[in-house]
Design a protein around this motif. Structure first.
Motif: not given
Length: 134
Positions: A115-130
């Motif tokens: 396999g291969r990692v296609l992308d890596w994106e950061r989800v802001p902590a504030a979005a998870i909290t919301e």
């Protein structure tokens, strides 16, 4: 094949001079456990009189210098100047660039099964909290 891992730039603001070593202790722990690899660091400060100073890791603290080793040259004078423009008097900003070392081993495992990692994106902590509130 070189293992690659995500690299983050983190900016941390401090009002006054409140450095007591706790942050360095945590960075040392994360480095020793192989969680992160500190690639570069700068400290930008504005005194109460408005004068600005910026320091590379090697001149801030021996422990930080040991973590960074030979700076990767990712952070520059231009980065320090850009941060300094917004800095309030009697405030400092620590700029830290680190690699997520743990993710390199995950990527290697993915690659090990074709396999291969296609992308890596950061989800802001504030979005998870919301999202957790809903």
């Amino acid at each position: 094949m070189e293992r690659r891992a995500p690299v983050d730039l983190v900016l941390v603001e401090f009002t006054g001079n409140r450095f007591d070593g706790r942050i360095l202790t945590e960075l040392e722990r994360l480095d020793a456990e192989g969680t992160i690899d500190v690639l570069d660091a700068l400290l930008v400060s504005r005194d109460g009189d408005g004068s600005i100073e910026w320091l590379e890791a090697s001149t801030v603290d021996n422990r930080l210098a040991a973590l960074v080793g030979e700076p990767a040259g990712i952070l520059s004078a231009e980065d320090a100047e850009a941060v300094a423009e917004e800095l309030q008097p009697d405030t400092a900003i620590g700029m830290l660039v680190f690699q997520h070392t743990w993710a390199a081993t995950l990527a290697a495992a993915v690659g090990g099964v074709g396999g291969r990692v296609l992308d890596w994106e950061r989800v802001p902590a504030a979005a998870i909290t919301e999202l957790a509130r809903n």
